[in-house]
Design an enzyme around this catalytic site. Structure first.
Site, PDB file in Angstrom:
ATOM      1  N   PRO A  30       0.813  -1.220   0.000  1.00 32.52           N
ATOM      2  CG  PRO A  30      -0.966  -1.617   1.479  1.00 32.52           C
ATOM      3  CD  PRO A  30       0.326  -2.214   0.988  1.00 32.52           C
ATOM      4  N   GLY A  67       4.981   1.660  -3.986  1.00 40.95           N
ATOM      5  CA  GLY A  67       4.611   1.360  -5.371  1.00 40.95           C
ATOM      6  C   GLY A  67       5.799   1.592  -6.276  1.00 40.95           C
ATOM      7  CG  ASP A  87      14.848  -5.101 -16.739  1.00 42.53           C
ATOM      8  OD1 ASP A  87      14.215  -4.057 -16.476  1.00 42.53           O
ATOM      9  OD2 ASP A  87      16.062  -5.237 -16.506  1.00 42.53           O
ATOM     10  NE  ARG A 104     -21.767   6.924 -38.833  1.00 41.29           N
ATOM     11  CZ  ARG A 104     -22.975   6.920 -38.294  1.00 41.29           C
ATOM     12  NH1 ARG A 104     -23.706   5.809 -38.280  1.00 41.29           N
ATOM     13  NH2 ARG A 104     -23.456   8.018 -37.753  1.00 41.29           N
ATOM     14  CD  GLN A 143     -13.464  12.268 -30.622  1.00 41.89           C
ATOM     15  OE1 GLN A 143     -13.533  11.803 -29.492  1.00 41.89           O
ATOM     16  NE2 GLN A 143     -14.148  13.330 -31.000  1.00 41.89           N
ATOM     17  N   GLY A 161     -20.490   7.985 -31.163  1.00 34.49           N
ATOM     18  CA  GLY A 161     -21.363   7.408 -30.118  1.00 34.49           C
ATOM     19  C   GLY A 161     -21.168   5.912 -29.974  1.00 34.49           C
ATOM     20  CD  GLU A 217       4.515  -6.606 -15.398  1.00 34.09           C
ATOM     21  OE1 GLU A 217       5.609  -6.726 -15.980  1.00 34.09           O
ATOM     22  OE2 GLU A 217       3.645  -7.496 -15.376  1.00 34.09           O
ATOM     23  CD  GLU A 244       4.208   9.268 -15.115  1.00 30.09           C
ATOM     24  OE1 GLU A 244       3.947   8.063 -14.891  1.00 30.09           O
ATOM     25  OE2 GLU A 244       3.442  10.020 -15.728  1.00 30.09           O
TER      26      GLU A 244
HETATM   27  N1  CAA Z   1      18.168  -5.177 -13.324  1.00 24.62           N
HETATM   28  C1  CAA Z   1      19.076  -5.557 -12.393  1.00 24.62           C
HETATM   29  N2  CAA Z   1      19.421  -4.761 -11.344  1.00 24.62           N
HETATM   30  C2  CAA Z   1      18.819  -3.563 -11.245  1.00 24.62           C
HETATM   31  C3  CAA Z   1      17.860  -3.116 -12.170  1.00 24.62           C
HETATM   32  C4  CAA Z   1      17.546  -3.973 -13.244  1.00 24.62           C
HETATM   33  N3  CAA Z   1      16.641  -3.624 -14.173  1.00 24.62           N
HETATM   34  N4  CAA Z   1      17.424  -1.891 -11.815  1.00 24.62           N
HETATM   35  C5  CAA Z   1      18.096  -1.556 -10.694  1.00 24.62           C
HETATM   36  N5  CAA Z   1      18.942  -2.574 -10.359  1.00 24.62           N
HETATM   37  C6  CAA Z   1      19.876  -2.606  -9.231  1.00 24.62           C
HETATM   38  C7  CAA Z   1      20.857  -1.458  -9.320  1.00 24.62           C
HETATM   39  O1  CAA Z   1      21.982  -1.813 -10.105  1.00 24.62           O
HETATM   40  C8  CAA Z   1      21.226  -1.236  -7.866  1.00 24.62           C
HETATM   41  O2  CAA Z   1      22.188  -2.202  -7.498  1.00 24.62           O
HETATM   42  P1  CAA Z   1      23.290  -1.901  -6.333  1.00 24.62           P
HETATM   43  O3  CAA Z   1      22.527  -1.739  -5.077  1.00 24.62           O
HETATM   44  O4  CAA Z   1      24.163  -3.097  -6.346  1.00 24.62           O
HETATM   45  O5  CAA Z   1      23.978  -0.639  -6.744  1.00 24.62           O
HETATM   46  C9  CAA Z   1      19.924  -1.550  -7.138  1.00 24.62           C
HETATM   47  O6  CAA Z   1      19.170  -2.375  -8.017  1.00 24.62           O
HETATM   48  C10 CAA Z   1      19.132  -0.325  -6.774  1.00 24.62           C
HETATM   49  O7  CAA Z   1      18.904   0.403  -7.965  1.00 24.62           O
HETATM   50  P2  CAA Z   1      18.441   1.926  -7.951  1.00 24.62           P
HETATM   51  O8  CAA Z   1      19.346   2.700  -7.039  1.00 24.62           O
HETATM   52  O9  CAA Z   1      18.306   2.393  -9.352  1.00 24.62           O
HETATM   53  O10 CAA Z   1      17.018   1.808  -7.246  1.00 24.62           O
HETATM   54  P3  CAA Z   1      15.920   2.894  -6.976  1.00 24.62           P
HETATM   55  O11 CAA Z   1      15.453   2.754  -5.586  1.00 24.62           O
HETATM   56  O12 CAA Z   1      16.353   4.242  -7.447  1.00 24.62           O
HETATM   57  O13 CAA Z   1      14.702   2.353  -7.900  1.00 24.62           O
HETATM   58  C11 CAA Z   1      13.397   2.161  -9.871  1.00 24.62           C
HETATM   59  C12 CAA Z   1      14.794   2.195  -9.251  1.00 24.62           C
HETATM   60  C13 CAA Z   1      13.644   2.055 -11.364  1.00 24.62           C
HETATM   61  C14 CAA Z   1      12.615   3.408  -9.595  1.00 24.62           C
HETATM   62  C15 CAA Z   1      12.648   0.912  -9.356  1.00 24.62           C
HETATM   63  O14 CAA Z   1      12.310   1.053  -8.005  1.00 24.62           O
HETATM   64  C16 CAA Z   1      11.379   0.600 -10.152  1.00 24.62           C
HETATM   65  O15 CAA Z   1      11.451  -0.010 -11.224  1.00 24.62           O
HETATM   66  N6  CAA Z   1      10.201   1.002  -9.633  1.00 24.62           N
HETATM   67  C17 CAA Z   1       8.920   0.602 -10.239  1.00 24.62           C
HETATM   68  C18 CAA Z   1       8.444  -0.665  -9.604  1.00 24.62           C
HETATM   69  C19 CAA Z   1       7.407  -1.351 -10.428  1.00 24.62           C
HETATM   70  O16 CAA Z   1       7.527  -1.503 -11.647  1.00 24.62           O
HETATM   71  N7  CAA Z   1       6.367  -1.843  -9.763  1.00 24.62           N
HETATM   72  C20 CAA Z   1       5.338  -2.612 -10.387  1.00 24.62           C
HETATM   73  C21 CAA Z   1       5.181  -3.914  -9.628  1.00 24.62           C
HETATM   74  S1  CAA Z   1       4.505  -5.271 -10.470  1.00 24.62           S
HETATM   75  C22 CAA Z   1       2.879  -4.920 -10.705  1.00 24.62           C
HETATM   76  O17 CAA Z   1       2.595  -3.934 -11.306  1.00 24.62           O
HETATM   77  C23 CAA Z   1       1.821  -5.837 -10.196  1.00 24.62           C
HETATM   78  C24 CAA Z   1       1.536  -7.024 -10.998  1.00 24.62           C
HETATM   79  O18 CAA Z   1       1.058  -8.026 -10.458  1.00 24.62           O
HETATM   80  C25 CAA Z   1       1.741  -7.034 -12.458  1.00 24.62           C
END
Ligand code: CAA
Length: 389
Positions: A132, A135, A244, A272, A344, A348, A371, A375
């Protein structure tokens, strides 16, 4: 070989695309509106998708999957989502967020125990990172796992879990060492039939209504050490690596939705009439169609590029973060653009539940959110490009 030259498709790719197209149009499209309206989970068609091999496309056959590549996965997912994005969401999470994570980070015992069932669609897999109050800032979480001998006692509440109410197994990310922040996160394989697990609030959603989304609650759930995925503290990296892969799936989902909306709009524009002409002959409509088509094909190139990058990564271990984020960002914003224009163009009728166009519009929105929001994708892409934070 076929395809557009840049991305040659093999006979195997054409076969899975055709099989997915036929299944989607014959079995899913006719029920999509009804399940969208009721919000019921389409268990029967999901089980059939498992039998067709769609629930674990990239999982080797020895673990119950179809043993194909990432391009095969996106081609099939695109076709399923053209018929119904809810089925696509369930398929995407099962394939990329559960199976891929287990394949990449699981032990042989874990693969035998969980992967076989989930990849063949006999069991449903889910992924749980969000809470909660956590995110986009996924490194912060309040749920805890405390080691007590050979088990971890897990407590806390997770939210927005796709397939949460129906999942058999869930890859859970929770904090084992809060002092270490993201380096204190650990991943676990959760069996939802065990005591201490329950399904919380179900989310009533704008779109993808037939996919079930809920909170999940842990109250003294005991996970044996063998259920830990990777080492303690590796959870955040596992979560990001798996996302990823997930983002390529969501991009393919967005492409499928956009294509369905575009094809409906194209047909409507040719049929149409207004002011004595087919509406497609008016520049106001024709230019919309041109922009829709162009963005769809650009999305496709980014998605196939990301799929190839992921395929290479299987051999080299390198990251495909940039390609995945660019594909998701562009394809999801394209889906929103195209479905908006589709409503659009239909006027309708685009706003009416008699046609699927309004459902495409509602379903498209989530691809810009889950995911990783648009932003967050821009943050990921720009950080990788500039090297700055
Ligand atoms: N692959 C591997 N490692 C990664 C990585 C990646 N893509 N991205 C970051 N890392 C590693 C970094 O290398 C770093 O490693 P070290 O600690 O060894 O240096 C570590 O992770 C931390 O990275 P950041 O400092 O960049 O982390 P951050 O706190 O700034 O966050 C962020 C980065 C991109 C904002 C990340 O938090 C993010 O992707 N947020 C979005 C989360 C998200 O997508 N949530 C959706 C959840 S799933 C869902 O939607 C529900 C469902 O059921 C489908």
């Amino acid at each position: 070989m076929s395809g557009n030259g840049l991305f040659p498709l093999t006979e195997e790719h054409e076969m899975i695309r055709q099989a997915a197209r036929e299944f989607a149009q014959n079995e899913i499209a006719p029920i999509a509106a009804e399940y969208d309206e009721s919000g019921e989970f389409p268990m029967d068609t999901i089980k059939k998708m498992g039998e067709m091999g769609f629930m674990g496309i990239e999982v080797p056959e020895e673990y119950g999957g179809a043993g194909m590549d990432t391009l095969a996965y996106v081609l099939a997912l695109e076709e399923i989502c053209k018929a119904d994005a809810s089925h696509g969401t369930i398929m995407s999470v099962n394939n990329s967020l559960f199976c891929y994570g287990l394949l990449r980070f699981g032990t042989e015992e874990q693969k035998q125990k969980y992967l076989r069932a989930v990849a063949s669609g006999k069991a449903i897999g889910a992924y749980s990172l969000t809470e909660p109050m956590s995110g986009s800032d996924a490194g912060t979480m309040r749920s805890r796992a405390v080691r007590e001998g050979d088990v971890y006692r897990i407590n806390g509440r997770k939210s927005w879990v796709t397939s949460g109410p129906v999942a058999d197994y869930i890859v859970l990310f929770t904090m084992t060492d809060p002092e270490k922040k993201h380096k204190g996160i650990t991943a676990f394989l959760i069996d939802t039939r065990q005591p201490g697990f329950s399904v919380g609030k179900k989310e009533p959603k704008l779109g993808i209504r037939a996919s079930a989304t809920s909170e999940i609650v842990f109250e003294d759930y005991c996970a044996p050490v063998e259920c830990r995925l990777g080492e303690e503290g590796e959870g955040f990296k596992i979560a990001m690596t798996v996302l990823d892969a997930g983002r390529i799936g969501i991009a393919a989902q967005a492409l499928g939705i956009a294509e369905a909306a575009y094809e409906a709009s194209l047909e409507y524009s040719k049929e149409r009439e207004a002011f004595g002409q087919k509406i497609g002959s008016f520049e106001g409509i024709a230019f919309k169609l041109a922009d829709m088509k162009t963005r769809i094909e650009a999305s496709r190139l980014l998605i196939y590029q990301a799929a190839m990058a992921k395929e290479r990564a299987k051999k080299t271990g390198e990251r495909f973060t940039l390609e995945a984020s660019m594909a998701k960002l562009f394809a999801s914003e394209t889906a929103m653009f195209v479905t908006h224009q589709a409503v659009q163009i239909h006027g309708g009728m685009g706003y009416s539940k008699e046609l699927p166009v309004e459902r495409y519009f509602r379903d498209a929105k989530i691809t810009e959110i889950y995911e990783g929001t648009s932003e967050i994708q821009r943050l990921v892409i720009s950080r990788l490009e500039t090297g700055l934070r």
